[in-house]
Design a protein around this motif. Sequence first.
Motif, PDB file in Angstrom:
ATOM      1  N   GLN A  79      -9.999   4.825  -1.189  1.00 11.88           N
ATOM      2  CA  GLN A  79      -9.382   4.492  -2.706  1.00 11.88           C
ATOM      3  C   GLN A  79      -7.949   4.309  -2.048  1.00 11.88           C
ATOM      4  O   GLN A  79      -7.269   5.016  -1.434  1.00 11.88           O
ATOM      5  CB  GLN A  79      -9.438   5.842  -3.464  1.00 11.88           C
ATOM      6  N   ARG A 121       1.457  -0.181  -4.891  1.00 13.09           N
ATOM      7  CA  ARG A 121       2.418  -0.796  -6.039  1.00 13.09           C
ATOM      8  C   ARG A 121       2.736  -2.368  -6.015  1.00 13.09           C
ATOM      9  O   ARG A 121       3.143  -3.000  -4.943  1.00 13.09           O
ATOM     10  CB  ARG A 121       3.574  -0.100  -5.614  1.00 13.09           C
ATOM     11  N   ILE A 157       0.754  -1.081  -0.091  1.00 11.29           N
ATOM     12  CA  ILE A 157      -0.009  -0.075  -0.079  1.00 11.29           C
ATOM     13  C   ILE A 157       0.845   1.272  -0.089  1.00 11.29           C
ATOM     14  O   ILE A 157       1.807   1.505   0.890  1.00 11.29           O
ATOM     15  CB  ILE A 157      -0.996  -0.020   1.254  1.00 11.29           C
ATOM     16  N   GLU A 158       0.692   2.185  -0.996  1.00 11.99           N
ATOM     17  CA  GLU A 158       1.243   3.448  -1.028  1.00 11.99           C
ATOM     18  C   GLU A 158       0.692   4.703  -0.515  1.00 11.99           C
ATOM     19  O   GLU A 158       0.978   5.524  -0.062  1.00 11.99           O
ATOM     20  CB  GLU A 158       1.577   3.787  -2.514  1.00 11.99           C
ATOM     21  N   GLN A 159      -0.777   4.411  -0.575  1.00  5.94           N
ATOM     22  CA  GLN A 159      -1.521   5.659  -0.167  1.00  5.94           C
ATOM     23  C   GLN A 159      -2.868   4.972  -0.101  1.00  5.94           C
ATOM     24  O   GLN A 159      -3.452   4.119  -0.899  1.00  5.94           O
ATOM     25  CB  GLN A 159      -1.833   6.572  -1.461  1.00  5.94           C
ATOM     26  N   SER A 181     -11.111   1.131  -5.476  1.00  5.61           N
ATOM     27  CA  SER A 181     -11.772   2.086  -4.386  1.00  5.61           C
ATOM     28  C   SER A 181     -12.913   0.831  -4.096  1.00  5.61           C
ATOM     29  O   SER A 181     -13.375  -0.156  -4.617  1.00  5.61           O
ATOM     30  CB  SER A 181     -12.788   2.818  -5.093  1.00  5.61           C
ATOM     31  N   VAL A 216      -4.150   2.963  -3.093  1.00  3.76           N
ATOM     32  CA  VAL A 216      -3.197   2.771  -4.102  1.00  3.76           C
ATOM     33  C   VAL A 216      -2.021   2.142  -3.807  1.00  3.76           C
ATOM     34  O   VAL A 216      -1.440   2.302  -2.698  1.00  3.76           O
ATOM     35  CB  VAL A 216      -2.528   4.341  -4.509  1.00  3.76           C
ATOM     36  N   THR A 243      -6.874   6.952   0.755  1.00  3.55           N
ATOM     37  CA  THR A 243      -7.647   8.052   0.914  1.00  3.55           C
ATOM     38  C   THR A 243      -9.301   7.907   1.097  1.00  3.55           C
ATOM     39  O   THR A 243      -9.721   7.035   0.515  1.00  3.55           O
ATOM     40  CB  THR A 243      -7.570   8.842  -0.646  1.00  3.55           C
ATOM     41  N   LEU A 274       1.635   1.010 -10.431  1.00  6.05           N
ATOM     42  CA  LEU A 274       0.762   1.365  -9.272  1.00  6.05           C
ATOM     43  C   LEU A 274      -0.896   1.251  -9.770  1.00  6.05           C
ATOM     44  O   LEU A 274      -1.139   1.247 -10.933  1.00  6.05           O
ATOM     45  CB  LEU A 274       0.741   2.863  -9.152  1.00  6.05           C
ATOM     46  N   VAL A 275      -1.726   0.605  -8.883  1.00  3.65           N
ATOM     47  CA  VAL A 275      -3.195   0.127  -9.076  1.00  3.65           C
ATOM     48  C   VAL A 275      -3.873   0.851  -7.921  1.00  3.65           C
ATOM     49  O   VAL A 275      -3.428   0.737  -6.663  1.00  3.65           O
ATOM     50  CB  VAL A 275      -2.912  -1.367  -8.870  1.00  3.65           C
ATOM     51  N   SER A 276      -5.059   1.387  -8.317  1.00  3.54           N
ATOM     52  CA  SER A 276      -5.831   2.109  -7.616  1.00  3.54           C
ATOM     53  C   SER A 276      -7.154   1.369  -7.445  1.00  3.54           C
ATOM     54  O   SER A 276      -7.763   0.893  -8.401  1.00  3.54           O
ATOM     55  CB  SER A 276      -6.075   3.239  -8.091  1.00  3.54           C
TER      56      SER A 276
END
Length: 148
Positions: free
Chosen positions: A106, A110, A38-40, A120, A108, A42, A116-118
């Motif tokens: 959401q 790696r 996990i990078e982010q 939701s 994001v 939100t 990178l894959v997002s």
Amino acid sequence: MNRHLVPRIGALALALALGACAAPGAQPGAMEVRRATIEQITPTQLQSNHHAGIGAVAGGLAGVGIGSLIGGGTGRDVAMVLGAVGGAVAGNEVQKKYDQPTPGQQIVVRTASGVLVSVSQPANPGLRVGQRVYIEGSGENARIVPQQ
């Protein structure tokens, strides 16, 4: 042996040999799973998955059914029309109660290959930045789940 039979047997043997070497495709019901980090994360709101208009249609049909039980002749026709309109309005209002957005995330990630894959999805408080996870599925059905 028949001279036309030998080439056919050879072609059949070649086709079977090549078919045996082919890589198998995705099996029905199989789910793609990829590893990632996990990078982010939100917070977001997810739209309801209820189909718009279903409440109005169901209410309208119920109203027509109830209206058909009232009176006879022109009075019955009027009761059916009023039942359809009233039922559609009532059904739409009931559906609005269930069409509220739900809390989501959401996320994001790696993958091991650097892509990178997002995704939701509904909120999962067990996920955090830097955590190793799996991406299950693909497209709209993709979900991020923690590695065990």
